[in-house]
Design an enzyme around this catalytic site. Sequence first.
Site, PDB file in Angstrom:
ATOM      1  N   LYS A  86       0.850  -1.190   0.000  1.00 15.62           N
ATOM      2  CA  LYS A  86       0.000   0.000   0.000  1.00 15.62           C
ATOM      3  C   LYS A  86       0.892   1.248   0.000  1.00 15.62           C
ATOM      4  CE  LYS A  86      -4.327  -1.579   1.826  1.00 15.62           C
ATOM      5  NZ  LYS A  86      -4.085  -2.837   1.149  1.00 15.62           N
TER       6      LYS A  86
ATOM      7  N   ASP B 286      -0.919  -1.644  -4.398  1.00 12.72           N
ATOM      8  CA  ASP B 286      -2.362  -1.555  -4.157  1.00 12.72           C
ATOM      9  C   ASP B 286      -2.855  -0.143  -4.460  1.00 12.72           C
ATOM     10  OD1 ASP B 286      -2.519  -4.158  -3.239  1.00 12.72           O
ATOM     11  OD2 ASP B 286      -2.596  -3.628  -1.119  1.00 12.72           O
ATOM     12  N   MET B 287      -4.173  -0.001  -4.672  1.00 14.58           N
ATOM     13  CA  MET B 287      -4.751   1.329  -4.836  1.00 14.58           C
ATOM     14  C   MET B 287      -5.596   1.642  -3.608  1.00 14.58           C
ATOM     15  SD  MET B 287      -4.653   3.906  -6.758  1.00 14.58           S
ATOM     16  CE  MET B 287      -4.261   3.524  -8.465  1.00 14.58           C
TER      17      MET B 287
ATOM     18  N   ARG C  99      -4.133  -5.097 -11.954  1.00 13.34           N
ATOM     19  CA  ARG C  99      -5.193  -5.749 -11.174  1.00 13.34           C
ATOM     20  C   ARG C  99      -6.459  -4.884 -11.275  1.00 13.34           C
ATOM     21  NH1 ARG C  99      -4.132  -5.534  -5.088  1.00 13.34           N
ATOM     22  NH2 ARG C  99      -2.647  -7.197  -5.472  1.00 13.34           N
TER      23      ARG C  99
ATOM     24  N   LYS D  10     -13.232  -3.862  -7.772  1.00 13.01           N
ATOM     25  CA  LYS D  10     -14.353  -2.908  -7.725  1.00 13.01           C
ATOM     26  C   LYS D  10     -13.973  -1.649  -6.935  1.00 13.01           C
ATOM     27  CE  LYS D  10     -18.086  -6.274  -8.193  1.00 13.01           C
ATOM     28  NZ  LYS D  10     -19.344  -6.824  -7.648  1.00 13.01           N
ATOM     29  N   GLY D  11     -13.173  -1.802  -5.880  1.00 11.67           N
ATOM     30  CA  GLY D  11     -12.798  -0.653  -5.037  1.00 11.67           C
ATOM     31  C   GLY D  11     -13.439  -0.768  -3.676  1.00 11.67           C
ATOM     32  N   ALA D  12     -12.628  -0.589  -2.640  1.00  8.36           N
ATOM     33  CA  ALA D  12     -13.086  -0.877  -1.279  1.00  8.36           C
ATOM     34  C   ALA D  12     -13.220   0.368  -0.407  1.00  8.36           C
ATOM     35  CB  ALA D  12     -12.110  -1.861  -0.625  1.00  8.36           C
TER      36      ALA D  12
ATOM     37  N   HIS E 253     -14.748 -11.620  -6.464  1.00 10.19           N
ATOM     38  CA  HIS E 253     -15.390 -12.877  -6.054  1.00 10.19           C
ATOM     39  C   HIS E 253     -16.753 -12.986  -6.705  1.00 10.19           C
ATOM     40  CE1 HIS E 253     -12.948 -11.108  -2.793  1.00 10.19           C
ATOM     41  NE2 HIS E 253     -12.407 -12.311  -2.776  1.00 10.19           N
TER      42      HIS E 253
ATOM     43  N   ARG F  38     -13.623  -5.499   4.946  1.00  8.34           N
ATOM     44  CA  ARG F  38     -14.227  -6.807   4.616  1.00  8.34           C
ATOM     45  C   ARG F  38     -15.630  -6.905   5.214  1.00  8.34           C
ATOM     46  NH1 ARG F  38     -10.003  -6.120   2.412  1.00  8.34           N
ATOM     47  NH2 ARG F  38     -11.504  -5.295   0.963  1.00  8.34           N
TER      48      ARG F  38
ATOM     49  N   GLU G 229     -18.102  -5.013   3.058  1.00  7.29           N
ATOM     50  CA  GLU G 229     -18.463  -5.605   1.770  1.00  7.29           C
ATOM     51  C   GLU G 229     -19.632  -6.543   1.869  1.00  7.29           C
ATOM     52  OE1 GLU G 229     -13.991  -5.306   0.106  1.00  7.29           O
ATOM     53  OE2 GLU G 229     -14.694  -7.214   0.895  1.00  7.29           O
TER      54      GLU G 229
HETATM   55  P1  FDA Z   1     -18.884  -7.994  -4.374  1.00 14.23           P
HETATM   56  O1  FDA Z   1     -18.534  -7.170  -3.190  1.00 14.23           O
HETATM   57  O2  FDA Z   1     -20.072  -7.593  -5.175  1.00 14.23           O
HETATM   58  O3  FDA Z   1     -19.025  -9.482  -3.917  1.00 14.23           O
HETATM   59  C1  FDA Z   1     -19.423 -10.530  -4.784  1.00 14.23           C
HETATM   60  C2  FDA Z   1     -19.581 -11.783  -3.950  1.00 14.23           C
HETATM   61  O4  FDA Z   1     -18.315 -12.175  -3.418  1.00 14.23           O
HETATM   62  C3  FDA Z   1     -20.467 -11.612  -2.707  1.00 14.23           C
HETATM   63  O5  FDA Z   1     -21.809 -11.821  -3.014  1.00 14.23           O
HETATM   64  C4  FDA Z   1     -19.895 -12.660  -1.784  1.00 14.23           C
HETATM   65  O6  FDA Z   1     -20.344 -13.949  -2.146  1.00 14.23           O
HETATM   66  C5  FDA Z   1     -18.423 -12.606  -2.081  1.00 14.23           C
HETATM   67  N1  FDA Z   1     -17.739 -11.626  -1.200  1.00 14.23           N
HETATM   68  C6  FDA Z   1     -17.231 -10.422  -1.567  1.00 14.23           C
HETATM   69  N2  FDA Z   1     -16.642  -9.811  -0.525  1.00 14.23           N
HETATM   70  C7  FDA Z   1     -16.798 -10.616   0.520  1.00 14.23           C
HETATM   71  C8  FDA Z   1     -16.387 -10.538   1.877  1.00 14.23           C
HETATM   72  N3  FDA Z   1     -15.729  -9.483   2.367  1.00 14.23           N
HETATM   73  N4  FDA Z   1     -16.699 -11.570   2.690  1.00 14.23           N
HETATM   74  C9  FDA Z   1     -17.364 -12.654   2.225  1.00 14.23           C
HETATM   75  N5  FDA Z   1     -17.772 -12.790   0.939  1.00 14.23           N
HETATM   76  C10 FDA Z   1     -17.490 -11.791   0.100  1.00 14.23           C
HETATM   77  N6  FDA Z   1      -9.749  -2.787  -3.348  1.00 14.23           N
HETATM   78  C11 FDA Z   1      -9.130  -1.594  -3.472  1.00 14.23           C
HETATM   79  O7  FDA Z   1      -9.789  -0.546  -3.343  1.00 14.23           O
HETATM   80  N7  FDA Z   1      -7.790  -1.535  -3.726  1.00 14.23           N
HETATM   81  C12 FDA Z   1      -7.035  -2.649  -3.893  1.00 14.23           C
HETATM   82  O8  FDA Z   1      -5.835  -2.546  -4.131  1.00 14.23           O
HETATM   83  C13 FDA Z   1      -7.682  -3.905  -3.784  1.00 14.23           C
HETATM   84  N8  FDA Z   1      -6.995  -5.072  -3.936  1.00 14.23           N
HETATM   85  C14 FDA Z   1      -7.681  -6.264  -3.988  1.00 14.23           C
HETATM   86  C15 FDA Z   1      -7.007  -7.437  -4.290  1.00 14.23           C
HETATM   87  C16 FDA Z   1      -7.714  -8.622  -4.437  1.00 14.23           C
HETATM   88  C17 FDA Z   1      -6.971  -9.869  -4.796  1.00 14.23           C
HETATM   89  C18 FDA Z   1      -9.127  -8.637  -4.274  1.00 14.23           C
HETATM   90  C19 FDA Z   1      -9.927  -9.873  -4.497  1.00 14.23           C
HETATM   91  C20 FDA Z   1      -9.785  -7.492  -3.931  1.00 14.23           C
HETATM   92  C21 FDA Z   1      -9.082  -6.304  -3.767  1.00 14.23           C
HETATM   93  N9  FDA Z   1      -9.727  -5.139  -3.405  1.00 14.23           N
HETATM   94  C22 FDA Z   1      -9.050  -3.946  -3.499  1.00 14.23           C
HETATM   95  C23 FDA Z   1     -11.110  -5.189  -2.837  1.00 14.23           C
HETATM   96  C24 FDA Z   1     -12.144  -4.993  -3.902  1.00 14.23           C
HETATM   97  O9  FDA Z   1     -12.117  -3.666  -4.362  1.00 14.23           O
HETATM   98  C25 FDA Z   1     -13.558  -5.291  -3.377  1.00 14.23           C
HETATM   99  O10 FDA Z   1     -13.848  -4.443  -2.302  1.00 14.23           O
HETATM  100  C26 FDA Z   1     -13.759  -6.723  -2.921  1.00 14.23           C
HETATM  101  O11 FDA Z   1     -13.054  -7.616  -3.723  1.00 14.23           O
HETATM  102  C27 FDA Z   1     -15.259  -7.104  -3.000  1.00 14.23           C
HETATM  103  O12 FDA Z   1     -15.708  -6.954  -4.319  1.00 14.23           O
HETATM  104  P2  FDA Z   1     -16.134  -8.179  -5.271  1.00 14.23           P
HETATM  105  O13 FDA Z   1     -15.608  -7.875  -6.625  1.00 14.23           O
HETATM  106  O14 FDA Z   1     -15.711  -9.451  -4.708  1.00 14.23           O
HETATM  107  O15 FDA Z   1     -17.698  -8.036  -5.426  1.00 14.23           O
END
Ligand code: FDA
Length: 311
Positions: free
Chosen positions: A100, A137-138, A187, A190-192, A230, A292, A295
Amino acid sequence: MLRRVLLAAAASQRVRKLITIAPLTRDVVTRFVAGETAAGALAVAQRLLADGLSVSIDYLGEDTVDPEQAAGVASEYVALLDLLSAAGLTAGGRAEVSVKPTAVGLGLPEHGEKTAAENIVRICRAAKAAGTTVTVDMEDHTRVEATLRLVGELRADFPDLGCVIQSYLRRSPGDCEALAVPGSRVRLCKGAYRAPDGFALAARSEVDRNFARCLRILLDGPGYPMLATHDPRLVAIAKSRAATIGREPSSFEYQMLYGIRTDEQAALAAEGAQVRVYVPYGSDWYAYFMRRLAERPANLMFFLRALASRR
Ligand code: FDA
């Protein structure tokens, strides 16, 4: 609404204190975090690699407040890479690291960008010696411009330095176009974080559509896309696009977080796809853990149930 509250709590020192001192929190945290030490991360990495997965290991921490602390984070990564290399895990990039920018100094009031760049160079040199890669990371929207600039500059010396694009940002398709060049490791997630409307898309459906658009730009380009989601619908779209354009499974990878949808991780790997698991470790797990929870409301229920059952 709940997501907003949890993301606000992720940045709150008062809530941090309350949650991190509760001893029972730790059991719940281990679902998402591979222990507090590099040895813990190594053990998890060994297990995941034995299962046919790759890993990107993150030393937890962000918003470092002084240059010494930022240099200490870089030293931790150098030691981690030595450990991974000695255990034979870095060959072919199977175990790499994620960093980060604010953990290595980007947010320092003076010379933040320069400090972060110097620390990332140290980490990249250690990764190169170990035969593996680094992904930057972003973080939140206020860091995007500086992070992309930093990675762009460092790529002159470390062409395999990876970066991250977040589909919740309106600007991201343009960034993907610029980054879809030979050798570039990008990579897509979606963004956290929280971001104001002017920068971010508000509706989940819009974020997903933007992800699909970015995914297509990256898969159709000559770089190395790393699809971090995911979301089963987006994984299906990626699979279908890769098949349509005849992309080799070895020319891109899926990425998922440690402890989340582990069955899907195994299933994709069994189909012959490359799957990398993001493995965080360290004692500074609070902000990562809260993101987490934000999410997925079910995670919050799991956490609250664990708290209640200990009373
Ligand atoms: P979404 O949140 O819509 O979830 C889809 C499905 O996945 C859910 O219905 C559930 O089944 C499962 N799921 C998702 N999150 C879960 C959780 N916390 N617990 C349990 N089940 C869950 N973000 C960022 O801003 N900067 C970054 O550098 C990164 N780096 C990064 C690396 C990697 C390898 C991953 C997988 C993710 C990131 N992220 C990130 C986080 C990303 O932006 C996002 O917040 C999460 O991956 C959740 O988004 P999904 O795409 O999984 O979709």
